[in-house]
Write a protein that holds these residues in place. Structure first.
Motif, PDB file in Angstrom:
ATOM      1  N   ALA A 365       0.834  -1.198   0.000  1.00  0.00           N
ATOM      2  CA  ALA A 365       0.000   0.000   0.000  1.00  0.00           C
ATOM      3  C   ALA A 365       0.869   1.248   0.000  1.00  0.00           C
ATOM      4  CB  ALA A 365      -0.913  -0.002   1.222  1.00  0.00           C
ATOM      5  N   HIS A 366       0.355   2.298  -0.614  1.00  0.00           N
ATOM      6  CA  HIS A 366       1.075   3.565  -0.675  1.00  0.00           C
ATOM      7  C   HIS A 366       1.040   4.261   0.677  1.00  0.00           C
ATOM      8  CE1 HIS A 366       2.452   7.473  -1.550  1.00  0.00           C
ATOM      9  NE2 HIS A 366       1.259   8.053  -1.645  1.00  0.00           N
ATOM     10  N   ILE A 367       2.177   4.675   1.170  1.00  0.00           N
ATOM     11  CA  ILE A 367       2.277   5.402   2.420  1.00  0.00           C
ATOM     12  C   ILE A 367       2.962   6.726   2.119  1.00  0.00           C
ATOM     13  CG2 ILE A 367       3.202   5.388   4.755  1.00  0.00           C
ATOM     14  CD1 ILE A 367       3.383   2.270   4.351  1.00  0.00           C
ATOM     15  N   THR A 368       2.300   7.821   2.380  1.00  0.00           N
ATOM     16  CA  THR A 368       2.832   9.131   2.047  1.00  0.00           C
ATOM     17  C   THR A 368       3.625   9.693   3.224  1.00  0.00           C
ATOM     18  OG1 THR A 368       0.931   9.552   0.640  1.00  0.00           O
ATOM     19  CG2 THR A 368       2.244  11.451   1.283  1.00  0.00           C
ATOM     20  N   PRO A 369       4.853  10.146   3.013  1.00  0.00           N
ATOM     21  CA  PRO A 369       5.588  10.794   4.095  1.00  0.00           C
ATOM     22  C   PRO A 369       4.821  12.011   4.594  1.00  0.00           C
ATOM     23  CG  PRO A 369       7.020  10.318   2.229  1.00  0.00           C
ATOM     24  CD  PRO A 369       5.622  10.057   1.774  1.00  0.00           C
ATOM     25  N   ALA A 370       5.020  12.352   5.857  1.00  0.00           N
ATOM     26  CA  ALA A 370       4.251  13.431   6.461  1.00  0.00           C
ATOM     27  C   ALA A 370       4.537  14.785   5.811  1.00  0.00           C
ATOM     28  CB  ALA A 370       4.554  13.488   7.953  1.00  0.00           C
ATOM     29  N   ASP A 371       5.786  15.042   5.488  1.00  0.00           N
ATOM     30  CA  ASP A 371       6.182  16.348   4.980  1.00  0.00           C
ATOM     31  C   ASP A 371       6.601  16.258   3.519  1.00  0.00           C
ATOM     32  OD1 ASP A 371       5.877  17.558   7.548  1.00  0.00           O
ATOM     33  OD2 ASP A 371       7.791  16.625   8.121  1.00  0.00           O
ATOM     34  N   PRO A 372       6.156  17.198   2.684  1.00  0.00           N
ATOM     35  CA  PRO A 372       6.587  17.200   1.278  1.00  0.00           C
ATOM     36  C   PRO A 372       8.045  17.623   1.155  1.00  0.00           C
ATOM     37  CG  PRO A 372       5.302  19.159   1.754  1.00  0.00           C
ATOM     38  CD  PRO A 372       5.219  18.286   2.977  1.00  0.00           C
ATOM     39  N   PHE A 373       8.614  17.323   0.011  1.00  0.00           N
ATOM     40  CA  PHE A 373       9.996  17.726  -0.243  1.00  0.00           C
ATOM     41  C   PHE A 373      10.064  19.233  -0.452  1.00  0.00           C
ATOM     42  CE2 PHE A 373      13.289  18.751  -3.435  1.00  0.00           C
ATOM     43  CZ  PHE A 373      14.413  18.389  -2.714  1.00  0.00           C
ATOM     44  N   VAL A 374      11.012  19.873   0.218  1.00  0.00           N
ATOM     45  CA  VAL A 374      11.204  21.316   0.085  1.00  0.00           C
ATOM     46  C   VAL A 374      12.651  21.564  -0.329  1.00  0.00           C
ATOM     47  CG1 VAL A 374      11.192  23.545   1.259  1.00  0.00           C
ATOM     48  CG2 VAL A 374       9.461  21.829   1.827  1.00  0.00           C
ATOM     49  N   TYR A 375      12.811  22.313  -1.416  1.00  0.00           N
ATOM     50  CA  TYR A 375      14.159  22.610  -1.905  1.00  0.00           C
ATOM     51  C   TYR A 375      14.511  24.057  -1.606  1.00  0.00           C
ATOM     52  CZ  TYR A 375      17.934  23.782  -5.110  1.00  0.00           C
ATOM     53  OH  TYR A 375      19.114  24.243  -5.642  1.00  0.00           O
ATOM     54  N   ARG A 376      15.654  24.253  -0.971  1.00  0.00           N
ATOM     55  CA  ARG A 376      16.187  25.592  -0.734  1.00  0.00           C
ATOM     56  C   ARG A 376      17.542  25.697  -1.427  1.00  0.00           C
ATOM     57  NH1 ARG A 376      13.548  24.414   4.100  1.00  0.00           N
ATOM     58  NH2 ARG A 376      11.967  25.963   4.684  1.00  0.00           N
ATOM     59  N   HIS A 377      17.620  26.636  -2.325  1.00  0.00           N
ATOM     60  CA  HIS A 377      18.823  26.796  -3.139  1.00  0.00           C
ATOM     61  C   HIS A 377      19.981  27.281  -2.270  1.00  0.00           C
ATOM     62  CE1 HIS A 377      21.024  27.215  -6.843  1.00  0.00           C
ATOM     63  NE2 HIS A 377      21.280  28.492  -6.608  1.00  0.00           N
ATOM     64  N   LEU A 378      21.096  26.578  -2.322  1.00  0.00           N
ATOM     65  CA  LEU A 378      22.269  26.931  -1.518  1.00  0.00           C
ATOM     66  C   LEU A 378      23.220  27.864  -2.246  1.00  0.00           C
ATOM     67  CD1 LEU A 378      23.136  23.498   0.135  1.00  0.00           C
ATOM     68  CD2 LEU A 378      21.797  25.387   1.072  1.00  0.00           C
ATOM     69  N   GLY A 379      22.956  28.131  -3.523  1.00  0.00           N
ATOM     70  CA  GLY A 379      23.846  29.006  -4.274  1.00  0.00           C
ATOM     71  C   GLY A 379      24.502  28.284  -5.432  1.00  0.00           C
ATOM     72  N   SER A 380      25.155  29.064  -6.277  1.00  0.00           N
ATOM     73  CA  SER A 380      25.837  28.522  -7.456  1.00  0.00           C
ATOM     74  C   SER A 380      27.261  29.061  -7.503  1.00  0.00           C
ATOM     75  CB  SER A 380      25.097  28.926  -8.739  1.00  0.00           C
ATOM     76  OG  SER A 380      23.761  28.476  -8.708  1.00  0.00           O
ATOM     77  N   MET A 381      28.154  28.245  -8.058  1.00  0.00           N
ATOM     78  CA  MET A 381      29.551  28.648  -8.203  1.00  0.00           C
ATOM     79  C   MET A 381      30.053  28.227  -9.575  1.00  0.00           C
ATOM     80  SD  MET A 381      31.257  27.772  -4.487  1.00  0.00           S
ATOM     81  CE  MET A 381      30.778  26.055  -4.516  1.00  0.00           C
TER      82      MET A 381
END
Length: 447
Positions: A365-381
């Motif tokens: 059965a499908h079990i959904t994690p409690a929190d959705p994925f959140v992406y925070r950009h750390l920067g680019s080099m």
């Protein structure tokens, strides 16, 4: 391999060995899961430093980390395996992946097919990455070189050194020498800019000393349809343009219409002869991803929801460049960056560990994690040549945040990537390679 039995641990099958897959393999709890990795490449590539290997600043093994070293359980535990193969199809009804073993050219995944086999899964994570975008332009695959893997870097280095040596052969015309030594890079993103910077640095500090007979003929052209480094702060883009121009890189704004064996044609009719052509214009979905019977995101990638699960399919996740949010999620499109894939791999590993600890890892059965994925950009080099780099630490799509350029940014760039290299072995390789190049110059041996 048959389905797992009730007394066995649930089986996690991971397709791929890139940033997302390897971070997941590193973080998954092998006391809770048997793990099987299927990939045509038995190592992860530290892509931020790949351009440096093309000109001998770093050696190839410095940027390659074996999958079995990242997750030792693939070798040590009796029901965990790494298979040198590519997945050809997924049967979600039967919870199986169909695979084909590789025999040749294993680095690029295009070798001759071998034995066909199937692997049953309880949980499946698709992390097969993407392929270089050619936009349907004729001749790109036949005549251009890409920069996405160690084998690509080896081909570029071999071609570059071969052209330099050809030009010293008696009887070679000046016109042919000029063509052979014209290095063209298509694509002004971080990869194209960094490679152009490394190449110009190689020309100025190594070719001029070791290939003095042809030093005045070799030059680099960077072709971009729009602005180079479009995701960076405008001040950093201007600095990059000035720095590349100062080091001898010719910047051309234009679009490629067709690639021929010894020249490419731009849409404005301009002909650009080349001896080395490197194509770096972004990525798109692979044929494998396009053929999967899953709902697709805008752009043709595997569609996922806020928890990185493939909707409507039990126990299947997709991470990295092969996946994208479905339009109905109203989520921001994530960039095709290593840091995105790595954090997605970490997120899914944490979610799967949590499920198994709750005694649900074997459930269909499908079990959904409690929190959705959140992406925070750390920067680019990005580096733009010797002792010069750009560091953009602004938040995505926002003007606030720190941005730097110049020598200090170069120190930050090197320090950050040295600490991000996965193993202490490879950190030592990178540090020693940098020191050796600084003291003695780059290795110009052709094997």
């Amino acid at each position: 391999m048959p389905a797992t039995k009730p007394e066995q641990k649930p089986r996690l099958v991971v397709l791929g060995s890139g940033w997302g897959a390897c971070r997941l393999l590193k973080d998954i709890d092998t006391r809770l899961y048997d793990v099987i990795c299927v990939s045509p490449r038995n190592h992860m590539v530290f892509t931020p430093l790949l351009a440096s290997t093309c000109v001998g600043t770093l050696e190839f093994r410095s940027v390659a980390e074996p999958v079995r070293s990242i997750q030792p359980a693939l070798s040590l535990l009796p029901d965990s395996y790494y298979f040198l193969a590519r997945c050809t199809d997924i049967n979600t009804d039967q919870h199986e992946v169909h695979c084909e073993a590789l025999q040749e050219d294993i680095d690029d995944g295009k070798g001759e097919g071998g034995n066909k086999f199937s692997v049953a899964y309880d949980k499946l994570v698709i992390a097969t990455g993407a392929e270089a975008s050619t936009f349907g332009i004729t001749g790109v695959h036949e005549h251009a070189l890409f920069l996405r893997d160690v084998k690509n870097a080896m081909d570029i280095r071999t071609k570059l050194l071969l052209n330099l040596m050809k030009c010293e052969i008696p009887g070679t015309s000046m016109e042919e020498k000029a063509r052979l030594l014209h290095c063209v890079v298509v694509g002004g993103g971080p990869t194209g800019v960094e490679f152009s910077g490394e190449l110009s640095d190689f020309i100025r500090h190594d070719v001029h000393h070791k290939f003095a007979h042809v030093k005045d003929l070799i030059h680099v052209t960077l072709i971009e349809a729009n602005e180079i480094l479009s995701s960076f702060d405008v001040r950093l883009r201007e600095y990059a343009v000035n720095q590349l121009t100062k080091t001898g890189v010719k910047l051309v704004r234009g679009m490629v219409k067709e690639v021929l064996p010894e020249k490419l044609l731009l849409t404005d009719g301009t002909e650009v002869p080349y001896g080395l052509l490197v194509w770096s214009t972004g990525v798109g979905p692979s044929p494998f991803v396009r053929n999967l019977p899953f709902e697709k995101s805008p752009g043709g990638r595997i569609g996922v929801d806020e928890t990185l699960k493939v909707p409507g399919v039990e126990d299947v996740y997709a991470i990295g460049d092969c996946s994208g949010y479905l339009e109905r999620t109203n989520k921001t499109v994530l960039p095709a960056l290593a840091q995105v894939a790595e954090r997605q791999g970490k997120y899914v590993a944490k979610a799967l560990n949590k499920m198994a600890k709750a005694g649900e890892g074997h459930a269909k059965a499908h079990i959904t994690p409690a929190d959705p994925f959140v992406y925070r950009h750390l920067g680019s080099m990005a580096t733009v040549g010797r002792y010069k780099a750009l560091v953009d630490l602004r938040e995505s799509n926002k003007s606030r945040g720190l941005s730097m350029k110049g020598f200090l940014s170069w120190i930050v760039w090197r320090s950050a990537y040295l600490t991000r290299v996965i193993s202490w072995r490879n950190r030592l390789y990178v540090a020693v390679n940098w020191a050796t190049t600084f003291l003695f110059g780059r290795d110009i041996s052709r094997f």
